[in-house]
Write an enzyme that holds these catalytic residues in place. Structure first.
Site, PDB file in Angstrom:
ATOM      1  CB  CYS A 196       3.527   4.117  10.829  1.00 30.09           C
ATOM      2  SG  CYS A 196       2.562   3.168   9.661  1.00 30.09           S
TER       3      CYS A 196
ATOM      4  CD  GLN B 112      -7.069  -0.747   7.586  1.00 34.70           C
ATOM      5  OE1 GLN B 112      -7.823  -1.673   7.878  1.00 34.70           O
ATOM      6  NE2 GLN B 112      -5.778  -0.782   7.899  1.00 34.70           N
TER       7      GLN B 112
ATOM      8  CG  HIS C  96       0.207  -6.501   5.151  1.00 30.76           C
ATOM      9  ND1 HIS C  96       0.204  -6.120   6.468  1.00 30.76           N
ATOM     10  CD2 HIS C  96       0.545  -5.394   4.456  1.00 30.76           C
ATOM     11  CE1 HIS C  96       0.544  -4.846   6.566  1.00 30.76           C
ATOM     12  NE2 HIS C  96       0.752  -4.378   5.347  1.00 30.76           N
TER      13      HIS C  96
ATOM     14  N   GLY D 111       0.803  -1.208   0.000  1.00 32.08           N
ATOM     15  CA  GLY D 111       0.000   0.000   0.000  1.00 32.08           C
ATOM     16  C   GLY D 111       0.845   1.272   0.000  1.00 32.08           C
TER      17      GLY D 111
ATOM     18  CB  THR E  63      12.462  -9.875 -11.158  1.00 29.31           C
ATOM     19  OG1 THR E  63      13.434  -9.679 -12.187  1.00 29.31           O
ATOM     20  CG2 THR E  63      11.943 -11.309 -11.203  1.00 29.31           C
TER      21      THR E  63
ATOM     22  CB  SER F  75      -2.120  -3.178   1.241  1.00 31.88           C
ATOM     23  OG  SER F  75      -1.130  -3.935   1.902  1.00 31.88           O
TER      24      SER F  75
ATOM     25  CG  ASN G 289      -4.963   4.097   8.890  1.00 31.97           C
ATOM     26  OD1 ASN G 289      -5.302   5.096   8.247  1.00 31.97           O
ATOM     27  ND2 ASN G 289      -3.865   4.074   9.606  1.00 31.97           N
TER      28      ASN G 289
HETATM   29  C1  LIG Z   1      -1.515  -0.427   6.065  1.00 38.46           C
HETATM   30  C2  LIG Z   1      -1.945   0.754   5.299  1.00 38.46           C
HETATM   31  C3  LIG Z   1      -1.141   1.285   4.275  1.00 38.46           C
HETATM   32  C4  LIG Z   1       0.226   0.743   3.968  1.00 38.46           C
HETATM   33  O1  LIG Z   1       0.180  -0.497   3.301  1.00 38.46           O
HETATM   34  P1  LIG Z   1       1.488  -1.433   3.344  1.00 38.46           P
HETATM   35  O2  LIG Z   1       1.125  -2.568   2.438  1.00 38.46           O
HETATM   36  O3  LIG Z   1       1.681  -1.854   4.767  1.00 38.46           O
HETATM   37  O4  LIG Z   1       2.623  -0.624   2.829  1.00 38.46           O
HETATM   38  C5  LIG Z   1      -1.615   2.372   3.570  1.00 38.46           C
HETATM   39  N1  LIG Z   1      -2.811   2.913   3.848  1.00 38.46           N
HETATM   40  C6  LIG Z   1      -3.616   2.436   4.802  1.00 38.46           C
HETATM   41  C7  LIG Z   1      -4.932   3.067   5.047  1.00 38.46           C
HETATM   42  C8  LIG Z   1      -3.198   1.342   5.576  1.00 38.46           C
HETATM   43  O5  LIG Z   1      -3.997   0.893   6.544  1.00 38.46           O
END
Ligand SMILES: *Cc1c(COP(=O)(O)O)cnc(C)c1O
Length: 381
Positions: A325, A179, A201, A70, A237, A199, A151
């Protein structure tokens, strides 16, 4: 066993996702750009993942650019569009005060290199003031970037209204839907969005994998150079296991989304109900109606965030202070600050975020333990 209530920070990998990834850590190691059979097998797997991700957004697979997550997708959207449109003299960007740092810090950088950025305020619930946004658009505005759902507090933004405003004024619209992706039905054909970040994860996929959806009319300058991957927009890659896992996670998410949303609403309701029964005083930060139900940001006035989190952790409950973060530092959340809540509320806020596997039983236990801790801390102070 500990209770994991920090799904807005990251989620565990779904067993089916892990299973589809494993061969790509083993016999299917080929480089997707190679023309021999090793490469071709892997290329097909990436194509399939692209279709799965696109399908979860109702997008054309050709509009999906895989990224390292993300953060990269947000940075690419902001910096790539800024670079492309500044060539036409458009050097103004509009965003909100409550964006993820991937957007906010990219904007700060753009300001340092000569761009103008307007940061739109939000109300006490964390909703953007669209009137202020309307006023901010000018002839130099290239892009509006406003997140789909926050988030830290879960508040949803009026994405359609913002997108229509942008479209009327000939301005591009980017939304960080990281989110929202696992909760809200997102149809990029019906929504007036030009760029959209997701994203892996955060939806039970692997880390280090994400995507930027780019509509046809968007001009964007790559941030990386050196190959023809991802239509030359994001060379290098490919992270094959990450992409394959993301594809599967997106497919699962799309098929269970409505059910998942219901379950998240149930969990949030259960947590709040139990807290009520415990007669502990709390404040809900955000908006219970217009929100992502897997995020529940609560304050316990009279206590403080750090002590609460430490005590909850000791009791086996893993939650957070907002964005991962900024935790680890004592910094006050920029989101809660922008919502102009009282100091007491801002300084005692914690975020419970639910996900796949959480149960109502866990909510009861969480509420009980939270109430015990809050009562103890109040007595001590
Ligand atoms: C977690 C998150 C991101 C960052 O995504 P990553 O894959 O961890 O770099 C960006 N925006 C929001 C709203 C998030 O919750």
């Amino acid at each position: 066993m500990a209770i994991y209530l920090d799904h807005a920070a990251t989620t565990p990998i779904h067993p089916d996702v892990k299973e589809v990834m494993l061969p790509f850590l083993d016999e299917w190691f080929g480089n997707p750009s190679s023309i021999h059979q090793y490469g071709r097998t892997v290329r097909m797997a990436i194509d399939r993942a692209r279709e799965q991700v696109a399908s979860a957004l109702n997008a054309d697979p050709a509009r999906i650019i895989f990224t390292s997550g993300g953060t990269e997708a947000d940075n690419f959207a902001l910096l790539g569009v800024a670079a492309a449109y500044s060539e036409q003299g458009k050097n103004h960007i509009i965003t909100s005060q409550i964006e993820h740092h991937a957007v906010l810090d990219a904007c700060k950088y753009l300001e340092r290199i000569g761009f103008d950025v307007t940061y739109i305020p939000v109300n006490h619930q964390g909703r953007i003031e669209t009137e202020a946004l309307k006023q901010a658009i000018n002839s130099k505005t290239a892009l509006i970037s406003v997140m789909y759902g926050n988030n830290e507090v879960g508040t949803l933004q009026p994405i359609e209204e913002i997108g229509n405003l942008a479209r009327d004024r000939g301005v591009l619209f980017h939304t960080d839907a990281v989110q929202a992706f696992g909760i809200e039905e997102i149809d990029v054909n019906g929504l007036p969005v030009d760029l959209l970040t997701i994203s892996s994860h955060k939806i039970n996929g692997p880390k280090g994998s994400g995507a930027l959806y780019l509509s046809k009319n968007v001009k964007i300058v790559p941030r990386l150079f050196g190959g023809s991957q991802e239509r030359r927009k994001r060379p290098g890659t490919e992270n094959v296991p990450g992409i394959v896992g993301f594809g599967k996670a997106a497919e699962i998410t799309a098929s269970v989304r409505a059910e998942h949303r219901k379950q998240m609403c149930l969990l949030r309701k259960a947590l709040l109900k139990e807290l009520d029964q415990e007669r502990v005083h709390y404040v809900v930060n955000g908006d219970l109606e217009y929100s992502l139900p897997h995020i529940c940001n609560l304050s316990f006035p009279g206590t403080d965030t750090e002590t609460l989190l430490m005590n909850l952790d000791l009791e086996g409950i893993a939650c957070a202070s907002g964005s991962a973060c900024t935790s680890g530092t004592l910094e006050v959340s920029h989101v809660l600050e922008a919502m102009h809540l009282s100091d007491e509320v801002t300084r005692s806020a914690i975020r419970f975020s639910f996900g796949r596997g959480n149960t109502v039983e866990e909510m009861k236990e969480t509420a009980k333990k939270t109430a015990q801790i809050v009562r103890r801390l109040m007595k001590e102070s």
